[in-house]
Scaffold this motif. Structure first.
Motif, PDB file in Angstrom:
ATOM      1  N   LEU A 338       0.828  -1.203   0.000  1.00  0.00           N
ATOM      2  CA  LEU A 338       0.000   0.000   0.000  1.00  0.00           C
ATOM      3  C   LEU A 338       0.860   1.249   0.000  1.00  0.00           C
ATOM      4  CD1 LEU A 338      -2.809   1.351   0.240  1.00  0.00           C
ATOM      5  CD2 LEU A 338      -2.572   1.141   2.736  1.00  0.00           C
ATOM      6  N   LEU A 339       0.676   2.109  -1.010  1.00  0.00           N
ATOM      7  CA  LEU A 339       1.395   3.376  -1.072  1.00  0.00           C
ATOM      8  C   LEU A 339       0.969   4.285   0.072  1.00  0.00           C
ATOM      9  CD1 LEU A 339       1.483   4.283  -4.864  1.00  0.00           C
ATOM     10  CD2 LEU A 339       3.438   4.030  -3.351  1.00  0.00           C
ATOM     11  N   GLN A 340       1.973   4.930   0.685  1.00  0.00           N
ATOM     12  CA  GLN A 340       1.711   5.812   1.816  1.00  0.00           C
ATOM     13  C   GLN A 340       1.605   7.267   1.353  1.00  0.00           C
ATOM     14  OE1 GLN A 340       1.372   4.164   5.037  1.00  0.00           O
ATOM     15  NE2 GLN A 340       1.200   2.677   3.376  1.00  0.00           N
ATOM     16  N   ALA A 341       0.880   8.055   2.111  1.00  0.00           N
ATOM     17  CA  ALA A 341       0.745   9.473   1.808  1.00  0.00           C
ATOM     18  C   ALA A 341       2.074  10.175   2.051  1.00  0.00           C
ATOM     19  CB  ALA A 341      -0.343  10.099   2.672  1.00  0.00           C
ATOM     20  N   GLY A 342       2.475  11.034   1.110  1.00  0.00           N
ATOM     21  CA  GLY A 342       3.684  11.826   1.258  1.00  0.00           C
ATOM     22  C   GLY A 342       3.386  13.288   1.028  1.00  0.00           C
ATOM     23  N   LEU A 343       4.404  14.051   0.689  1.00  0.00           N
ATOM     24  CA  LEU A 343       4.229  15.488   0.487  1.00  0.00           C
ATOM     25  C   LEU A 343       3.442  15.791  -0.780  1.00  0.00           C
ATOM     26  CD1 LEU A 343       7.777  16.827   1.451  1.00  0.00           C
ATOM     27  CD2 LEU A 343       5.667  17.037   2.778  1.00  0.00           C
ATOM     28  N   THR A 344       3.622  14.972  -1.826  1.00  0.00           N
ATOM     29  CA  THR A 344       3.085  15.315  -3.143  1.00  0.00           C
ATOM     30  C   THR A 344       1.895  14.481  -3.564  1.00  0.00           C
ATOM     31  OG1 THR A 344       4.497  13.783  -4.370  1.00  0.00           O
ATOM     32  CG2 THR A 344       5.427  15.933  -3.830  1.00  0.00           C
ATOM     33  N   GLY A 345       1.756  13.267  -3.019  1.00  0.00           N
ATOM     34  CA  GLY A 345       0.714  12.375  -3.500  1.00  0.00           C
ATOM     35  C   GLY A 345       1.053  11.738  -4.835  1.00  0.00           C
ATOM     36  N   ILE A 346       2.311  11.849  -5.266  1.00  0.00           N
ATOM     37  CA  ILE A 346       2.734  11.300  -6.559  1.00  0.00           C
ATOM     38  C   ILE A 346       3.979  10.446  -6.346  1.00  0.00           C
ATOM     39  CG2 ILE A 346       3.542  11.825  -8.894  1.00  0.00           C
ATOM     40  CD1 ILE A 346       2.103  14.513  -8.667  1.00  0.00           C
ATOM     41  N   THR A 347       3.930   9.196  -6.778  1.00  0.00           N
ATOM     42  CA  THR A 347       5.100   8.331  -6.809  1.00  0.00           C
ATOM     43  C   THR A 347       5.575   8.242  -8.249  1.00  0.00           C
ATOM     44  OG1 THR A 347       4.529   7.046  -4.848  1.00  0.00           O
ATOM     45  CG2 THR A 347       5.927   5.978  -6.482  1.00  0.00           C
ATOM     46  N   VAL A 348       6.849   8.541  -8.472  1.00  0.00           N
ATOM     47  CA  VAL A 348       7.421   8.565  -9.821  1.00  0.00           C
ATOM     48  C   VAL A 348       8.321   7.350  -9.995  1.00  0.00           C
ATOM     49  CG1 VAL A 348       8.945   9.826 -11.402  1.00  0.00           C
ATOM     50  CG2 VAL A 348       7.302  11.069  -9.981  1.00  0.00           C
ATOM     51  N   ILE A 349       8.177   6.676 -11.135  1.00  0.00           N
ATOM     52  CA  ILE A 349       9.036   5.541 -11.485  1.00  0.00           C
ATOM     53  C   ILE A 349       9.661   5.867 -12.832  1.00  0.00           C
ATOM     54  CG2 ILE A 349       9.124   3.072 -11.973  1.00  0.00           C
ATOM     55  CD1 ILE A 349       6.500   2.980 -10.184  1.00  0.00           C
ATOM     56  N   ASN A 350      10.959   6.105 -12.829  1.00  0.00           N
ATOM     57  CA  ASN A 350      11.626   6.578 -14.037  1.00  0.00           C
ATOM     58  C   ASN A 350      11.966   5.475 -15.026  1.00  0.00           C
ATOM     59  OD1 ASN A 350      11.690   9.412 -13.701  1.00  0.00           O
ATOM     60  ND2 ASN A 350      13.259   9.192 -12.125  1.00  0.00           N
ATOM     61  N   ASN A 351      11.789   4.216 -14.636  1.00  0.00           N
ATOM     62  CA  ASN A 351      12.051   3.143 -15.583  1.00  0.00           C
ATOM     63  C   ASN A 351      10.920   2.122 -15.559  1.00  0.00           C
ATOM     64  OD1 ASN A 351      13.752   2.041 -17.628  1.00  0.00           O
ATOM     65  ND2 ASN A 351      14.427   0.471 -16.190  1.00  0.00           N
ATOM     66  N   VAL A 352      10.984   1.095 -14.708  1.00  0.00           N
ATOM     67  CA  VAL A 352      10.024  -0.007 -14.790  1.00  0.00           C
ATOM     68  C   VAL A 352       9.310  -0.220 -13.457  1.00  0.00           C
ATOM     69  CG1 VAL A 352       9.735  -2.479 -15.217  1.00  0.00           C
ATOM     70  CG2 VAL A 352      11.361  -1.168 -16.585  1.00  0.00           C
ATOM     71  N   LEU A 353       7.987  -0.362 -13.533  1.00  0.00           N
ATOM     72  CA  LEU A 353       7.164  -0.828 -12.423  1.00  0.00           C
ATOM     73  C   LEU A 353       6.818  -2.285 -12.680  1.00  0.00           C
ATOM     74  CD1 LEU A 353       5.270  -0.594  -9.946  1.00  0.00           C
ATOM     75  CD2 LEU A 353       3.504   0.251 -11.508  1.00  0.00           C
ATOM     76  N   SER A 354       7.177  -3.170 -11.735  1.00  0.00           N
ATOM     77  CA  SER A 354       6.888  -4.596 -11.873  1.00  0.00           C
ATOM     78  C   SER A 354       5.998  -5.051 -10.727  1.00  0.00           C
ATOM     79  CB  SER A 354       8.180  -5.425 -11.866  1.00  0.00           C
ATOM     80  OG  SER A 354       9.003  -5.096 -12.963  1.00  0.00           O
ATOM     81  N   VAL A 355       4.884  -5.706 -11.066  1.00  0.00           N
ATOM     82  CA  VAL A 355       3.998  -6.312 -10.079  1.00  0.00           C
ATOM     83  C   VAL A 355       3.941  -7.800 -10.401  1.00  0.00           C
ATOM     84  CG1 VAL A 355       1.707  -6.328  -9.037  1.00  0.00           C
ATOM     85  CG2 VAL A 355       2.661  -4.179  -9.907  1.00  0.00           C
ATOM     86  N   ALA A 356       4.419  -8.627  -9.490  1.00  0.00           N
ATOM     87  CA  ALA A 356       4.525 -10.056  -9.744  1.00  0.00           C
ATOM     88  C   ALA A 356       3.161 -10.736  -9.665  1.00  0.00           C
ATOM     89  CB  ALA A 356       5.486 -10.692  -8.737  1.00  0.00           C
ATOM     90  N   SER A 357       3.063 -11.897 -10.267  1.00  0.00           N
ATOM     91  CA  SER A 357       1.846 -12.700 -10.201  1.00  0.00           C
ATOM     92  C   SER A 357       1.509 -13.023  -8.754  1.00  0.00           C
ATOM     93  CB  SER A 357       2.042 -13.990 -10.997  1.00  0.00           C
ATOM     94  OG  SER A 357       0.910 -14.823 -10.882  1.00  0.00           O
ATOM     95  N   GLY A 358       0.248 -12.851  -8.388  1.00  0.00           N
ATOM     96  CA  GLY A 358      -0.188 -13.107  -7.025  1.00  0.00           C
ATOM     97  C   GLY A 358       0.020 -11.954  -6.082  1.00  0.00           C
ATOM     98  N   ASN A 363      -2.447   1.798  -4.811  1.00  0.00           N
ATOM     99  CA  ASN A 363      -1.948   3.178  -4.789  1.00  0.00           C
ATOM    100  C   ASN A 363      -2.729   4.067  -3.838  1.00  0.00           C
ATOM    101  OD1 ASN A 363      -4.336   3.967  -6.152  1.00  0.00           O
ATOM    102  ND2 ASN A 363      -3.380   3.762  -8.155  1.00  0.00           N
ATOM    103  N   GLY A 364      -3.643   3.476  -3.074  1.00  0.00           N
ATOM    104  CA  GLY A 364      -4.466   4.302  -2.200  1.00  0.00           C
ATOM    105  C   GLY A 364      -5.283   5.246  -3.050  1.00  0.00           C
ATOM    106  N   SER A 365      -5.170   6.510  -2.808  1.00  0.00           N
ATOM    107  CA  SER A 365      -5.839   7.510  -3.643  1.00  0.00           C
ATOM    108  C   SER A 365      -4.815   8.380  -4.357  1.00  0.00           C
ATOM    109  CB  SER A 365      -6.752   8.385  -2.783  1.00  0.00           C
ATOM    110  OG  SER A 365      -6.001   9.031  -1.757  1.00  0.00           O
ATOM    111  N   TYR A 366      -3.599   7.863  -4.520  1.00  0.00           N
ATOM    112  CA  TYR A 366      -2.498   8.669  -5.038  1.00  0.00           C
ATOM    113  C   TYR A 366      -2.155   8.272  -6.469  1.00  0.00           C
ATOM    114  CZ  TYR A 366      -2.442   9.237  -0.042  1.00  0.00           C
ATOM    115  OH  TYR A 366      -2.830   9.463   1.245  1.00  0.00           O
ATOM    116  N   GLN A 367      -1.292   9.038  -7.087  1.00  0.00           N
ATOM    117  CA  GLN A 367      -0.948   8.831  -8.485  1.00  0.00           C
ATOM    118  C   GLN A 367       0.427   8.182  -8.610  1.00  0.00           C
ATOM    119  OE1 GLN A 367      -0.009  11.898 -11.954  1.00  0.00           O
ATOM    120  NE2 GLN A 367      -2.194  11.833 -11.550  1.00  0.00           N
TER     121      GLN A 367
END
Length: 596
Positions: A338-358, A363-367
């Protein structure tokens, strides 16, 4: 050059690491005054009210940029008022201090339909550019004012510094923005703050030994030399290097003020694992070429994360995920990450986001913004949450892989100079909303829209028919230009369709519109064209905008009472009532045939 004397010095935060740490908010006036100036650039645009960056009050300096790939003027913030004479003050730096790093924080945003990126983020030494330009090539400025960090406590920006350099009135930071794509945009800055780090003590790990033991660390780069007295002393930086991988064998807490652990040396591949049974407490930076593996459900505080790094959240069970700017972010294991609330509400991934099977990433309510140029998302699990997963922000044709599900996935090429395509290379399911903001989604036979899901279109296009669907919705928002034709988004089993385009914009049908639910016109115009295409509804028809008068037929075929309503009288060429009952809530005129 235009110069703007500031009534107050730019808001500053100085972290002074001597025998004690002093942190304070400082404003100077009178004899200590800051200088804010702008300098022209080729084909550039000047800043309006640049002096507004002198305080953090949400009153912003602005620069309107017209045209593709055009820069703003340089915005220089100099004369920060550092001094070497009066100790105990928040702006004091010892004259003989060893400078370890510099952090610059810029609270920035953009407005308008276009996009803007960094052009120059560089320090000034005696008024001249010095060191490394920290401008991010692909990252777009957010739509909400967000404070972004450049540099770190161990990053001297590629050059050397002395206390005298900071005392000099010419020390400062230069910022300029650049438009992405061809749309007009406005760059905006609220304020800037700077942190100077000095007189830190560096320790390096030996090639072997338990990390939680002080004897494993020494002042020399090979880990030999004087060991730390304790992990709780202020201003200590521990560099994990001289080994390919390491894992905790007991709990480790680095608790001193402005102290932290750094994984890697920025060159050699290094992996650090926090196992499920032992925790690391404190700040951890991840240097280039390194990997941080978090198996414990209690995570440390992430500091600076360099390019060419990977952070893995791999706990067996629920685990928080810190809001940060990642290079590669990997989620695996059971439970919900679960993504946590921070200063911006935006998590940036400059290359690859991987979510494994299972695995599930919420992202909660964030971007979550993903900028990877090649297959930037690999999702074989579930990417859920009420916020959006935004992809295709790089100026290339690209793809996403995996056979996972998304709650809200956005395809956004507004930052690109040319139309681009995002290709689905695996069977993809949408359970919430698919936002086609700009560009083409090449879906082939890969897209499933679940019941109750939605496709929301601005300037985007769906490249092929929906493969599988069960009662999904389509909404047309505002777009560039005056006319937009419908496409494959209407190919499946439709429930509701909503048109909320601009007042002078028209959505043009390219096929019959068959709905199991409602048709709502709340903005713009729906045009069935001269073909004509017909409309068949099992729900209600509400027209608060405009339906172009053509030789078409509106058929009501619902199993319950259907309503015709809207703003003012409604006009149809043919009206067929084949359902149970119809309730007219406004005057209706039928030009040709009324079929009951």
């Amino acid at each position: 050059m235009k110069t703007y004397p500031a009534a107050r010095l730019l808001t500053m935060l100085f972290v002074l690491l001597t025998s004690q740490t002093v942190t304070a908010q400082f404003s100077a006036s009178g004899s200590q005054s800051g200088t804010i100036s702008t300098t022209s650039t080729t084909q550039g645009f000047d800043w309006v009210n640049p002096g507004n960056i002198s305080s953090a009050d949400n009153v912003l300096a602005t620069c309107s940029i017209t045209g593709a790939n055009k820069p703003s003027f340089h915005l220089d913030a100099k004369n920060w008022g550092f001094q070497t004479s009066t100790t105990g003050q928040p702006n004091y730096i010892p004259a003989d201090a060893t400078i370890n790093g510099i952090e610059v924080y810029v609270k920035m945003k953009k407005s308008g339909i276009g996009s803007v990126k960094d052009n120059r983020i560089i320090l000034l030494k005696a008024g001249a550019e010095a060191g490394t330009n920290k401008a991010r090539g692909g990252t777009a400025w957010p739509v909400n004012a967000t404070e972004t960090r450049f540099g770190s406590s161990i990053d001297a920006w590629g050059t050397t510094w002395t206390a005298a350099d900071f005392v000099n009135a010419g020390f400062g930071v230069r910022i300029s923005a650049r438009s992405k794509g061809s749309r007009d945009v406005q760059a905006e800055i609220d304020h800037i703050r700077i942190i100077i780090y000095f007189n830190q003590t560096y320790f390096y790990s030996k090639s072997s030994g338990n990390l939680e033991l002080t004897a494993t660390w020494g002042r020399n780069t090979d880990g030999t030399g004087t060991a730390p007295v304790a992990f709780s002393t202020n201003g200590q930086v521990f560099f994990l290097q001289n080994r390919v991988s390491a894992a905790l064998t007991d709990a480790l807490a680095i608790s001193g003020t402005a102290s932290k652990l750094v994984v890697g040396n920025g060159t050699t591949s290094t992996s650090f694992t926090v196992p499920a049974e032992f925790s690391y407490t404190g700040i951890v930076d991840v240097a280039a070429a390194s990997t941080l593996i978090l198996n414990n459900t209690a995570i440390p505080t992430l500091g600076s994360i360099a390019d060419n790094t990977t952070v893995q959240y791999t706990a067996a069970g629920d685990q928080p995920v810190q809001e940060a700017t990642y290079y590669n972010l990997t989620v695996s294991g059971s439970g919900v990450k679960l993504l946590q609330a921070g200063l911006t509400g935006i998590t940036v991934i400059n290359n690859v986001l991987s979510v494994a099977s299972g695995s599930t990433l919420d992202n909660g309510s964030y971007q979550v913004q993903v900028y990877g140029a090649a297959s930037g998302i690999s999702n074989n699990g579930v990417a859920t949450g009420t916020g959006r997963y935004v992809y295709a922000l790089t100026d290339v044709n690209t793809s996403i892989s995996g056979t996972g599900a998304y709650s809200n996935l956005e395809v956004d090429f507004t930052t690109t100079a040319a139309a681009r395509t995002l290709t689905l290379s695996g069977a993809t399911t949408i359970t919430g909303t698919l936002y086609l903001t700009d560009g083409i989604l090449s879906n082939g036979t890969m897209l499933t829209m679940n019941a109750g899901s939605r496709i929301f279109l601005n300037d985007g296009t769906l490249g092929a028919s929906v493969s599988s669907s069960s009662g999904y919705d389509v909404t047309y928002g505002t777009f560039t230009g005056t006319s937009k034709s419908t496409s494959h988004e209407l190919s499946g089993n439709l429930r509701h369709v909503t048109v909320e385009a601009g007042a002078a914009q028209t959505i043009v049908l390219n096929r019959d519109l068959v709905l199991s639910g409602d048709l709502l016109l709340s903005g713009g115009t729906l045009d069935p064209t001269t073909t004509p295409y017909h409309i068949m509804l099992a729900g209600n028809f509400t027209n608060n905008a405009l339906l172009t008068y053509r030789n078409h037929t509106l058929t009501l075929n619902g199993s319950a009472t259907q309503h015709i309503s809207g703003t003012g009288a409604q006009y149809f060429f043919n009206l067929a009532m084949n359902g149970v009952a119809a309730l007219l809530q406004v005057p209706v005129t039928v030009q040709n045939n009324l079929a009951l």
